[in-house]
Design an enzyme around this catalytic site. Structure first.
Site, PDB file in Angstrom:
ATOM      1  N   TYR A   1       0.813  -1.212   0.000  1.00  0.00           N
ATOM      2  CA  TYR A   1       0.000   0.000   0.000  1.00  0.00           C
ATOM      3  C   TYR A   1       0.855   1.275   0.000  1.00  0.00           C
ATOM      4  CZ  TYR A   1      -4.838  -1.541   0.094  1.00  0.00           C
ATOM      5  OH  TYR A   1      -6.069  -2.028  -0.267  1.00  0.00           O
TER       6      TYR A   1
ATOM      7  N   GLU B   1       1.224   6.433  -7.036  1.00  0.00           N
ATOM      8  CA  GLU B   1       0.135   7.352  -7.374  1.00  0.00           C
ATOM      9  C   GLU B   1       0.578   8.804  -7.198  1.00  0.00           C
ATOM     10  OE1 GLU B   1      -3.465   6.383  -5.298  1.00  0.00           O
ATOM     11  OE2 GLU B   1      -3.270   4.240  -5.712  1.00  0.00           O
TER      12      GLU B   1
END
EC number: 4.2.1.134
Length: 361
Positions: A285, A292
């Site tokens: 994550y 991102e």
């Protein structure tokens, strides 16, 4: 081992339906409980009052009993449960009036007839109350349909992300393809999977799954914003190397998540998969969030140059809201969203893999 056989100490108690015998033997070697309708013959080797030896006894019951008594061996003793033919209270255990010397009451389990009747009554009331509660809960006529839908949804998503992961791995490490053409070869499947992922929000919203709504919204809309708005609208971003890492981290996470949910729908728990589901997110994550963030940072100058999605307000203000400014705000929101998801997943990990879970096993 001493010669001959001996009688062990045996303690007994009863209920209306059952007889309980506790044989004081430790380290019992394969006990033999020969039974008939009115007697119990016991023979076993173990450690008793006379040390290691062969111990045996025979009890002729007061009334007929069911065949095949249940024997449960523990480290310190042997427990035998015998079912009565008829459910009622016996005045004594044996047919002979005089109690054998090796036999004694088990005061740990002993109840008088009145106490046993109260216990039986309480169990019957508890059973009736449970049946009443179950009858009040409406049965869901679409239970199997919902279950089948969730299984198929998770299976399709697993196959889709597996295709992405395998395709990217083969292209890079076996065929030696470049990082920079990832979007053109993988985007269609990623579009499909991420569009289908919108169903996770709907599933949570209508109560089809027990997952909270906010983490699902953050993950699904966050990914789709990056995929459709940032990458899908800018050709300059589609040839960036960061796209490879972004798609790779997304797909690895889902390789564990969707099979776990699919097996859960079937009532199956595979411990290695459970561990991977609630552990793999710890490195993946943050790496996915970092990829991102890099996408957003690299796209800001391009949106500034092209003016795409910028909003020009009418005169007399004559002000233009740059889309790049919204991306900067979203960049901050991205890390706040990651924190929310981290906190939720950490609680889930403690629930499934924490000390209490292991202690119960």
């Amino acid at each position: 081992m001493a010669g001959g056989s001996l009688r062990p100490h045996v303690h007994w108690a009863q209920r209306h339906r059952e007889l309980y015998l506790r044989v004081e033997l430790s380290d019992v070697q394969v006990p033999l409980c020969a039974d008939c309708i009115s007697a119990l013959c016991f023979l076993a080797q173990g450690h008793g009052a006379k040390g290691d030896n062969i111990y045996e006894f025979q009890i002729e019951f007061l009334e007929p009993v069911e065949p095949k008594p249940v024997c449960r061996v523990t480290q310190r003793q042997l427990n035998i449960t015998v079912q009565k033919k008829e459910s009622h209270w016996w005045e004594r255990l044996t047919k002979q009036e005089k109690r054998p010397l090796f036999l004694a009451p088990d005061f740990d389990r002993w109840l008088d007839e009145s106490d046993a009747e109260m216990e039986l009554k309480e169990k019957e009331e508890e059973k009736i109350n449970k049946m009443k509660i179950e009858s009040r809960v409406p049965k869901d006529p679409f239970k199997h349909l919902k279950k089948g839908y969730l299984i198929m949804y998770n299976l399709v998503q697993f196959l889709g992300f597996s295709w992405i992961f395998v395709n990217m791995t083969v292209r890079l490490f076996i065929l030696g393809k470049s990082f920079y053409d990832t979007f053109h070869t993988i985007a269609d499947m990623m579009y499909f999977c991420q569009t289908l992922a919108l169903m996770e929000i709907l599933n949570s919203l209508i109560g089809l799954v027990r997952s909270p709504l906010i983490p699902a919204v953050i993950q699904v809309f966050g990914r789709n914003f990056i995929l459709f708005v940032v990458l899908g609208s800018l050709e300059e971003m589609q040839s960036k190397a960061v796209v490879f890492f972004l798609f790779y981290f997304w797909s690895i996470i889902e390789l564990f998540r969707y099979p776990y949910y699919m097996l859960s729908c079937m009532g199956i728990e595979w411990k290695p998969l459970t561990w991977l589901r609630y552990t793999s997110w710890i490195p993946l994550y943050p790496l996915g969030g970092l990829a991102e963030a890099v996408c957003l940072i690299q796209s800001i100058p391009i949106f500034n140059e092209t003016g795409k999605f910028s909003l020009g307000l009418p005169n007399p203000l004559n002000v233009t809201i740059q889309f790049s400014f919204l991306l900067q705000v979203y960049l901050i929101a991205l890390f706040l969203g990651l924190f929310v998801n981290f906190r939720y997943l950490y609680k889930q990990r403690k629930q499934h893999l924490g000390p209490k879970k292991r202690k119960m096993k």
